[in-house]
Design a protein around this motif. Structure first.
Motif, PDB file in Angstrom:
ATOM      1  N   GLY A  11       0.792  -1.222   0.000  1.00 37.73           N
ATOM      2  CA  GLY A  11       0.000   0.000   0.000  1.00 37.73           C
ATOM      3  C   GLY A  11       0.823   1.269   0.000  1.00 37.73           C
ATOM      4  N   SER A  12       2.143   1.161   0.033  1.00 33.95           N
ATOM      5  CA  SER A  12       3.010   2.340   0.077  1.00 33.95           C
ATOM      6  C   SER A  12       3.291   2.862  -1.334  1.00 33.95           C
ATOM      7  CB  SER A  12       4.338   1.992   0.754  1.00 33.95           C
ATOM      8  OG  SER A  12       5.071   1.092  -0.056  1.00 33.95           O
ATOM      9  N   ALA A  13       3.787   4.094  -1.405  1.00 34.81           N
ATOM     10  CA  ALA A  13       4.146   4.691  -2.696  1.00 34.81           C
ATOM     11  C   ALA A  13       5.251   3.897  -3.402  1.00 34.81           C
ATOM     12  CB  ALA A  13       4.559   6.141  -2.502  1.00 34.81           C
ATOM     13  N   PRO A  14       6.296   3.447  -2.696  1.00 36.66           N
ATOM     14  CA  PRO A  14       7.305   2.636  -3.378  1.00 36.66           C
ATOM     15  C   PRO A  14       6.737   1.331  -3.946  1.00 36.66           C
ATOM     16  CG  PRO A  14       8.211   3.492  -1.339  1.00 36.66           C
ATOM     17  CD  PRO A  14       6.737   3.798  -1.327  1.00 36.66           C
ATOM     18  N   ALA A  15       5.788   0.731  -3.235  1.00 35.25           N
ATOM     19  CA  ALA A  15       5.180  -0.500  -3.742  1.00 35.25           C
ATOM     20  C   ALA A  15       4.358  -0.218  -4.995  1.00 35.25           C
ATOM     21  CB  ALA A  15       4.303  -1.149  -2.671  1.00 35.25           C
ATOM     22  N   THR A  16       3.701   0.940  -5.032  1.00 37.03           N
ATOM     23  CA  THR A  16       2.936   1.319  -6.222  1.00 37.03           C
ATOM     24  C   THR A  16       3.858   1.452  -7.425  1.00 37.03           C
ATOM     25  OG1 THR A  16       1.268   2.443  -4.899  1.00 37.03           O
ATOM     26  CG2 THR A  16       1.427   3.090  -7.193  1.00 37.03           C
ATOM     27  N   ALA A  17       4.995   2.089  -7.225  1.00 34.90           N
ATOM     28  CA  ALA A  17       5.975   2.230  -8.304  1.00 34.90           C
ATOM     29  C   ALA A  17       6.486   0.862  -8.744  1.00 34.90           C
ATOM     30  CB  ALA A  17       7.131   3.110  -7.852  1.00 34.90           C
ATOM     31  N   THR A  18       6.660  -0.031  -7.799  1.00 38.75           N
ATOM     32  CA  THR A  18       7.132  -1.377  -8.118  1.00 38.75           C
ATOM     33  C   THR A  18       6.110  -2.134  -8.948  1.00 38.75           C
ATOM     34  OG1 THR A  18       8.419  -1.411  -6.083  1.00 38.75           O
ATOM     35  CG2 THR A  18       7.996  -3.532  -7.116  1.00 38.75           C
ATOM     36  N   VAL A  19       4.830  -1.977  -8.624  1.00 37.59           N
ATOM     37  CA  VAL A  19       3.774  -2.626  -9.414  1.00 37.59           C
ATOM     38  C   VAL A  19       3.810  -2.122 -10.855  1.00 37.59           C
ATOM     39  CG1 VAL A  19       1.275  -2.810  -9.743  1.00 37.59           C
ATOM     40  CG2 VAL A  19       2.252  -3.168  -7.483  1.00 37.59           C
ATOM     41  N   GLU A  20       3.950  -0.808 -11.015  1.00 36.52           N
ATOM     42  CA  GLU A  20       4.004  -0.251 -12.368  1.00 36.52           C
ATOM     43  C   GLU A  20       5.188  -0.811 -13.148  1.00 36.52           C
ATOM     44  OE1 GLU A  20       4.013   3.943 -11.634  1.00 36.52           O
ATOM     45  OE2 GLU A  20       1.854   3.975 -11.239  1.00 36.52           O
TER      46      GLU A  20
END
Length: 68
Positions: A11-20
Protein backbone atom coordinates in the motif's frame (compact mmCIF):
# COMPACT_ATOMS: atom_id res chain seq x y z
CA UNK A 1 11.43 -20.95 -17.93
CA UNK A 2 9.33 -18.43 -15.98
CA UNK A 3 5.63 -17.98 -16.65
CA UNK A 4 4.86 -15.01 -14.46
CA UNK A 5 6.34 -12.14 -12.50
CA UNK A 6 5.47 -11.83 -8.80
CA UNK A 7 5.39 -8.45 -7.06
CA UNK A 8 4.63 -7.78 -3.40
CA UNK A 9 2.61 -4.75 -2.29
CA UNK A 10 1.96 -3.09 1.04
CA UNK A 11 0.00 0.00 0.00
CA UNK A 12 3.01 2.34 0.08
CA UNK A 13 4.15 4.69 -2.70
CA UNK A 14 7.30 2.64 -3.38
CA UNK A 15 5.18 -0.50 -3.74
CA UNK A 16 2.94 1.32 -6.22
CA UNK A 17 5.98 2.23 -8.30
CA UNK A 18 7.13 -1.38 -8.12
CA UNK A 19 3.77 -2.63 -9.41
CA UNK A 20 4.00 -0.25 -12.37
CA UNK A 21 7.53 -1.43 -13.17
CA UNK A 22 6.61 -5.10 -12.78
CA UNK A 23 3.52 -4.69 -14.98
CA UNK A 24 5.58 -3.08 -17.73
CA UNK A 25 8.23 -5.79 -17.44
CA UNK A 26 5.61 -8.55 -17.57
CA UNK A 27 4.08 -6.98 -20.66
CA UNK A 28 7.48 -6.68 -22.38
CA UNK A 29 8.23 -10.33 -21.67
CA UNK A 30 4.74 -11.63 -22.45
CA UNK A 31 4.32 -12.98 -18.90
CA UNK A 32 1.47 -12.90 -16.40
CA UNK A 33 1.69 -10.57 -13.41
CA UNK A 34 0.94 -11.92 -9.91
CA UNK A 35 0.39 -9.35 -7.18
CA UNK A 36 0.68 -10.52 -3.57
CA UNK A 37 0.04 -8.87 -0.23
CA UNK A 38 0.97 -10.46 3.08
CA UNK A 39 0.05 -9.01 6.43
CA UNK A 40 -0.12 -10.12 10.02
CA UNK A 41 -3.51 -11.57 10.85
CA UNK A 42 -4.90 -10.81 14.25
CA UNK A 43 -7.75 -12.90 15.60
CA UNK A 44 -11.13 -11.63 14.44
CA UNK A 45 -9.61 -8.78 12.45
CA UNK A 46 -12.22 -8.33 9.72
CA UNK A 47 -10.79 -4.88 9.00
CA UNK A 48 -7.49 -6.51 8.06
CA UNK A 49 -9.18 -8.54 5.35
CA UNK A 50 -10.90 -5.45 3.96
CA UNK A 51 -7.62 -3.51 4.03
CA UNK A 52 -5.76 -6.32 2.25
CA UNK A 53 -8.46 -6.56 -0.41
CA UNK A 54 -8.29 -2.79 -0.95
CA UNK A 55 -4.48 -2.87 -1.25
CA UNK A 56 -4.64 -5.68 -3.81
CA UNK A 57 -7.40 -3.99 -5.82
CA UNK A 58 -5.50 -0.69 -5.94
CA UNK A 59 -2.35 -2.51 -7.07
CA UNK A 60 -4.25 -4.46 -9.73
CA UNK A 61 -5.78 -1.23 -11.03
CA UNK A 62 -2.34 0.38 -11.14
CA UNK A 63 -0.82 -2.66 -12.86
CA UNK A 64 -3.54 -2.63 -15.51
CA UNK A 65 -2.45 0.84 -16.59
CA UNK A 66 -4.58 3.70 -17.86
CA UNK A 67 -7.92 3.12 -19.53
CA UNK A 68 -7.77 3.37 -23.34
Amino acid sequence: MFRHIVVGVDGSAPATATVEWAAADAQRRGLDLRIVHVCEQEPYAADGTKYSAAVLQAAADRGAGPDP
